[in-house]
Design an enzyme around this catalytic site. Sequence first.
Site, PDB file in Angstrom:
ATOM      1  N   TYR A 157      45.209 -38.376  -0.103  1.00  0.00           N
ATOM      2  CA  TYR A 157      45.955 -38.407   1.157  1.00  0.00           C
ATOM      3  C   TYR A 157      45.032 -38.329   2.367  1.00  0.00           C
ATOM      4  O   TYR A 157      45.367 -38.806   3.435  1.00  0.00           O
ATOM      5  CB  TYR A 157      46.920 -37.219   1.228  1.00  0.00           C
ATOM      6  N   LYS A 188      44.303 -36.233 -14.430  1.00  0.00           N
ATOM      7  CA  LYS A 188      44.143 -37.518 -15.113  1.00  0.00           C
ATOM      8  C   LYS A 188      42.672 -37.613 -15.502  1.00  0.00           C
ATOM      9  O   LYS A 188      41.940 -38.530 -15.088  1.00  0.00           O
ATOM     10  CB  LYS A 188      44.595 -38.661 -14.179  1.00  0.00           C
ATOM     11  N   ASP A 204      59.325 -34.828  -6.891  1.00  0.00           N
ATOM     12  CA  ASP A 204      60.528 -35.665  -6.756  1.00  0.00           C
ATOM     13  C   ASP A 204      61.177 -35.846  -8.129  1.00  0.00           C
ATOM     14  O   ASP A 204      62.399 -35.800  -8.274  1.00  0.00           O
ATOM     15  CB  ASP A 204      60.204 -37.049  -6.161  1.00  0.00           C
TER      16      ASP A 204
HETATM   17  C1  IPM Z   1      56.577 -34.628   0.991  1.00  0.00           C
HETATM   18  C2  IPM Z   1      56.627 -35.961   1.676  1.00  0.00           C
HETATM   19  C3  IPM Z   1      55.346 -36.164   2.456  1.00  0.00           C
HETATM   20  C4  IPM Z   1      54.210 -36.145   1.462  1.00  0.00           C
HETATM   21  C5  IPM Z   1      55.266 -37.432   3.336  1.00  0.00           C
HETATM   22  C6  IPM Z   1      56.422 -37.504   4.294  1.00  0.00           C
HETATM   23  C7  IPM Z   1      53.959 -37.506   4.062  1.00  0.00           C
HETATM   24  O1  IPM Z   1      56.851 -36.981   0.764  1.00  0.00           O
HETATM   25  O2  IPM Z   1      56.455 -33.609   1.682  1.00  0.00           O
HETATM   26  O3  IPM Z   1      56.661 -34.576  -0.235  1.00  0.00           O
HETATM   27  O4  IPM Z   1      53.960 -37.165   0.804  1.00  0.00           O
HETATM   28  O5  IPM Z   1      53.580 -35.108   1.320  1.00  0.00           O
HETATM   29 MN    MN Z   2      57.277 -36.251  -1.246  1.00  0.00          MN
END
Ligand code: IPM
Ligand code: MN
Length: 350
Positions: free
Chosen positions: A138, A183, A244
Site C-alpha cells: 500500500y 505467501k 472482507d
Molecule cells: C479498508 C478499506 C481501505 C483499505 C481503503 C478505503 C483504502 O478497504 O479499510 O479496509 O484498503 O485499507
Molecule cells: Mn478493505
Amino acid sequence: MITLLPGDGIGPEVTTAAHRILQEVASRYGHAFEFSKQLIGGAAIDETGRPLPEATIVSCERSDAVFLGAVGGPKWSDPNATVRPEQGLLGLRSRLGVYANLRPVKVLDALNGTSPLKAEIIQGVDLVVVRELTGGIYFGEKTRDETSASDLCTYHTVEIERIVRVAARLAATRRGKLCSIDKANVLETSRLWRDVTNRLMRDEFPDIELETLLVDAAAMHLLSRPRDFDVIVTENMFGDILTDEASMLAGSLGMLPSASLGESALGIYEPIHGSAPDIAGKGLANPCGALASAAMLLRHSLGLDAEAAAIEAAIDAAIVAGARTADIACDDDAVLSTSDMTDRIIAAID
Ligand code: IPM
Ligand code: MN
C-alpha cells in the site's frame, strides 16, 4: 476531544449513528465528550482539492480518538485522477502511526441464518484479525507508464516485530492461539515475515501456540474451519482482503468494527465496510459496525471499558430482539432504517 470524519457515501450516515451513541453514553455515564467534525476523502477533495486537508490532520493530532465513516466513490474513481479519496485515509493512518488494525469477527447466534455459510460451520466463531496497516504494498513506490505499472512491497523487521507483538499479546488474553498468514512460497517479504515471526514467538511468547498458513490456504480455512482461529496476524493487503471475506461469517460487511492503534492511546476507529455508494443517502446502511467501532474507541483510546461493553451488549440485545437492517434481514423480518436501528440499539443500553 473526538474528531469525526464522516467522509463519503454511507460514511456520514454511520458517523451520525456513532456520534449519537457516544453522546448517549456520555450523558448516561456522566462524561463530557467534545467533538470536532472534519473533512476527509472525496468530500475533502470537493471542498479543498485535497483528500487530507491540514485542518483535518491538526484536529486528529490534537484528539484523543478519531472516528471515520468511509471514503471513496465513483465520483472520484477516474483511473487517471492524481488525487483520490483513499489517499486521505492512507495518509492519516501513516501520519498517526496507527500500524495495528484490529478487526474482531464474532458470530452472533441470532444472525446464524444470515450468513451464506452453514450455521454449523460458523456457530461460535470468535476471532480477531490483526492487520499490519502502515507498510507493505500500500505504501511502496508506485510507477506507471504507457505499457507497464509497478507497486513495490517492502517490510522491515521492526514493522513485523511490532505487529506480531500486538497480536501475540492479544492472543495471551484470549485462547492463546496465533495464526500468521503469509505467501512465503513466493514472496521475499513473506519469507522475512515468517522468519521474524517464528523467532519472536519462540523468544518472547513460548506459551502461545503458533500456526503459519499461506494466504491462499488461509482463505479456504477461514470458510471451512473458522472456529479454529483465535488471533490472526498478517500484512496489510492480505489483511484487507481476508477481513472482507471473514465478514461473511458474521452475516454482513456492515457488522464489523475496527480499531487502528499505534504507540500512543490515539486511535482511528472505523467500520470495515466501504462507502457503499449504491445505498448512500437512503437510510439503508447497517450502523452496527460503526457503533461497535465507537465501543472500541471508548475501550482503547478513552479507557472506558464498562461503557464499551454496554454498547456491545446493546447491539447484541437489539439483534436478539429482532432488530434488523436490510443486509441482515431474512424473509419476513421488518427492515429498519439506519436511524431506527440506532434508536433500537440506544434503547437497549442498560
Ligand atoms: C479498508 C478499506 C481501505 C483499505 C481503503 C478505503 C483504502 O478497504 O479499510 O479496509 O484498503 O485499507
Ligand atoms: Mn478493505
